[in-house]
Design a protein around this motif. Structure first.
Motif, PDB file in Angstrom:
ATOM      1  N   VAL A 250      -4.495  -6.287  -1.131  1.00  0.00           N
ATOM      2  CA  VAL A 250      -4.370  -5.006  -0.076  1.00  0.00           C
ATOM      3  C   VAL A 250      -4.388  -3.907  -0.526  1.00  0.00           C
ATOM      4  CG1 VAL A 250      -2.809  -6.927   0.935  1.00  0.00           C
ATOM      5  CG2 VAL A 250      -1.938  -5.437  -1.071  1.00  0.00           C
ATOM      6  N   HIS A 251      -5.007  -2.688   0.637  1.00  0.00           N
ATOM      7  CA  HIS A 251      -5.356  -1.264   0.193  1.00  0.00           C
ATOM      8  C   HIS A 251      -5.452  -1.562   1.930  1.00  0.00           C
ATOM      9  CE1 HIS A 251      -7.379   1.441  -0.811  1.00  0.00           C
ATOM     10  NE2 HIS A 251      -6.655   1.589  -2.421  1.00  0.00           N
ATOM     11  N   PRO A 252      -4.814   0.708   2.016  1.00  0.00           N
ATOM     12  CA  PRO A 252      -5.124   1.102   2.977  1.00  0.00           C
ATOM     13  C   PRO A 252      -6.639   1.063   3.503  1.00  0.00           C
ATOM     14  CG  PRO A 252      -3.495   2.159   1.629  1.00  0.00           C
ATOM     15  CD  PRO A 252      -4.188   1.244   0.530  1.00  0.00           C
ATOM     16  N   THR A 253      -7.428   0.788   2.899  1.00  0.00           N
ATOM     17  CA  THR A 253      -9.171   1.101   2.841  1.00  0.00           C
ATOM     18  C   THR A 253      -8.900  -0.691   3.551  1.00  0.00           C
ATOM     19  OG1 THR A 253      -9.918   0.775   0.599  1.00  0.00           O
ATOM     20  CG2 THR A 253      -9.651   2.961   1.466  1.00  0.00           C
ATOM     21  N   GLY A 254      -8.773  -1.112   3.715  1.00  0.00           N
ATOM     22  CA  GLY A 254      -9.108  -2.383   3.676  1.00  0.00           C
ATOM     23  C   GLY A 254      -9.305  -2.903   5.891  1.00  0.00           C
ATOM     24  N   LYS A 255      -9.542  -4.047   5.294  1.00  0.00           N
ATOM     25  CA  LYS A 255     -10.308  -4.125   7.102  1.00  0.00           C
ATOM     26  C   LYS A 255      -8.523  -5.125   7.835  1.00  0.00           C
ATOM     27  CE  LYS A 255     -14.399  -6.178   6.782  1.00  0.00           C
ATOM     28  NZ  LYS A 255     -15.588  -7.303   7.480  1.00  0.00           N
ATOM     29  N   HIS A 256      -8.273  -4.032   8.913  1.00  0.00           N
ATOM     30  CA  HIS A 256      -6.958  -5.106   9.196  1.00  0.00           C
ATOM     31  C   HIS A 256      -7.036  -6.626   9.460  1.00  0.00           C
ATOM     32  CE1 HIS A 256      -3.520  -5.475  12.316  1.00  0.00           C
ATOM     33  NE2 HIS A 256      -4.567  -6.307  13.590  1.00  0.00           N
ATOM     34  N   ALA A 257      -5.141  -6.955   9.314  1.00  0.00           N
ATOM     35  CA  ALA A 257      -5.137  -8.261   9.188  1.00  0.00           C
ATOM     36  C   ALA A 257      -3.785  -8.035   9.117  1.00  0.00           C
ATOM     37  CB  ALA A 257      -5.490  -8.612   7.545  1.00  0.00           C
ATOM     38  N   ARG A 258      -3.297  -9.561  10.130  1.00  0.00           N
ATOM     39  CA  ARG A 258      -1.451  -9.986  10.232  1.00  0.00           C
ATOM     40  C   ARG A 258      -1.304 -10.991  10.452  1.00  0.00           C
ATOM     41  NH1 ARG A 258       1.074  -9.467  16.137  1.00  0.00           N
ATOM     42  NH2 ARG A 258       3.265 -10.714  15.656  1.00  0.00           N
TER      43      ARG A 258
END
Length: 370
Positions: A250-258
């Motif tokens: 997980v990282h702020p620059t990653g792709k959205h995920a929920r």
């Protein structure tokens, strides 16, 4: 005043003359190349190569070396790109003639690779898998099965023949096309198409989240209220070049995920929960489970060091997860799928309970009455 040239000056002008002659020659060759065109590359590189398409009976892996990692040896490249074998194992395979570079066998492990070199190797014996499947639904366009927790859906890594797609295709009439993947150790529902057109439709439905996916998971730790994780996900290697290439973080620059985690039963240090995916990132449930502090029981990659993961993968370390004992695989199961039939539009609600698959773990059998 005219003075004679020094030896250094004479050498300099001779070099200039040689370079001019070579430049003129290269231009003539370029003009004459006609239909016999050749791509010229700077020193240290080779033109892009493509090997003949491998036949299905030839279980060879091919990979083209990219521009980074210059001055990399053959064994360094293989150990980095395919870490499920150690460097010593790769040396044995190279010396045994199992590795080819640009179509020719190479026996020296420390051969320096150039950019665009094509490396291929024979897999040899494949690991054993559990081919047991349960047929959930079938018609002229679609087949849905429930797979075990020890078989890859499609060709990857060490697996070529021992895949769910090949085993099913060999036992049914016509071709089957997998429309999504589960990890090798994830049991549960897999959707296959019987034609490329239907496969394209289902691929689009999965990409657009038009298919509801509900998983069952056993997480380490106890919690009783639902948790939603929306942390973006990215490849670890994008942040750290030394990380395992298939690890996600997980990282702020990653792709959205929920991901939604809804606990069903929590005791004895574990929580059995229902997990709903709203996006389809690689290893999403496992990454988000670790991010919320409750990793999937038996997960060899997430929650473990790179070295521990490699030892578990190679079989040099037993999959023991104290205090839960031996856990043969990660406890994750695709339990339900809801979607509209790709040709008729008829709603399909398909399910396969996780209990028989989680019963592989003795701790779960004794503490959760599976």
């Amino acid at each position: 005043v005219i003075r004679p040239m020094t030896d250094r000056e004479a050498l300099y002008f001779r070099q200039i003359a040689i370079l001019a002659s070579l430049t003129q020659l290269s231009r003539r060759l370029y003009d004459l190349r006609g239909p016999f065109r050749t791509h010229f590359k700077i020193a240290g590189q080779r033109p892009k190569r493509s090997l003949p398409q491998q036949k299905s009976l030839d279980p060879a892996i091919t990979f083209t070396k990219q521009t980074k990692h210059s001055q990399e040896t053959l064994v360094q490249f293989l150990a980095r790109r395919f870490p499920y074998h150690s460097a010593a194992d790769w040396v044995d395979r190279i010396q045994g003639g199992m590795v080819h570079v640009n179509g020719a066998a190479v026996h020296l492990p420390h051969t320096i690779l150039c950019t665009n070199d094509v490396v291929s190797y024979q897999r040899g014996d494949e690991p054993e898998v559990d081919p047991a499947v349960q047929l959930i639904y079938t018609d002229a366009e679609v087949m849905v099965v429930c797979k075990s927790g020890n078989i890859p859906v499609a060709e990857s890594g060490r697996y070529f023949h021992n895949t769910l797609t090949k085993i099913l295709s060999n036992s049914t009439d016509g071709e089957l096309y997998h429309t999504h993947r589960l990890d090798r150790e994830t049991s549960g529902l897999v959707v296959f198409a019987r034609s490329t057109d239907v496969c394209a439709t289902l691929n689009h439905m999965f990409a657009q989240q038009a298919i509801t996916k509900i998983y069952s998971a056993v997480l380490v730790g106890e919690f009783t209220t639902p948790i939603t994780c929306e942390e973006p996900i990215i490849e670890a290697i994008a942040l750290d070049p030394t990380a395992l290439r298939f690890r996600m973080v997980v990282h702020p620059t990653g792709k959205h995920a929920r991901t939604d985690f809804r606990p069903l039963c929590s005791h004895s240090g574990l929580t059995v929960c229902e997990v709903k995916l709203h996006t389809g990132r690689t290893h999403q449930i496992r990454v988000h489970a670790l991010a919320i502090g409750f990793p999937v029981l038996g997960d060899k990659l997430y929650g473990q060091s790179d070295e521990a993961f490699m030892q578990l993968t190679r079989g040099t370390m037993s999959p023991s997860f104290p205090p839960f004992g031996h856990v043969p695989r990660h406890m994750l199961h695709c339990a339900r799928l809801h979607f509209a039939h790709p040709t008729t539009g008829r709603p399909l609600e398909l399910g396969a309970p996780a209990d028989p698959y989680f019963a592989e773990c003795e701790y779960l059998r004794t503490h959760f009455s599976l």
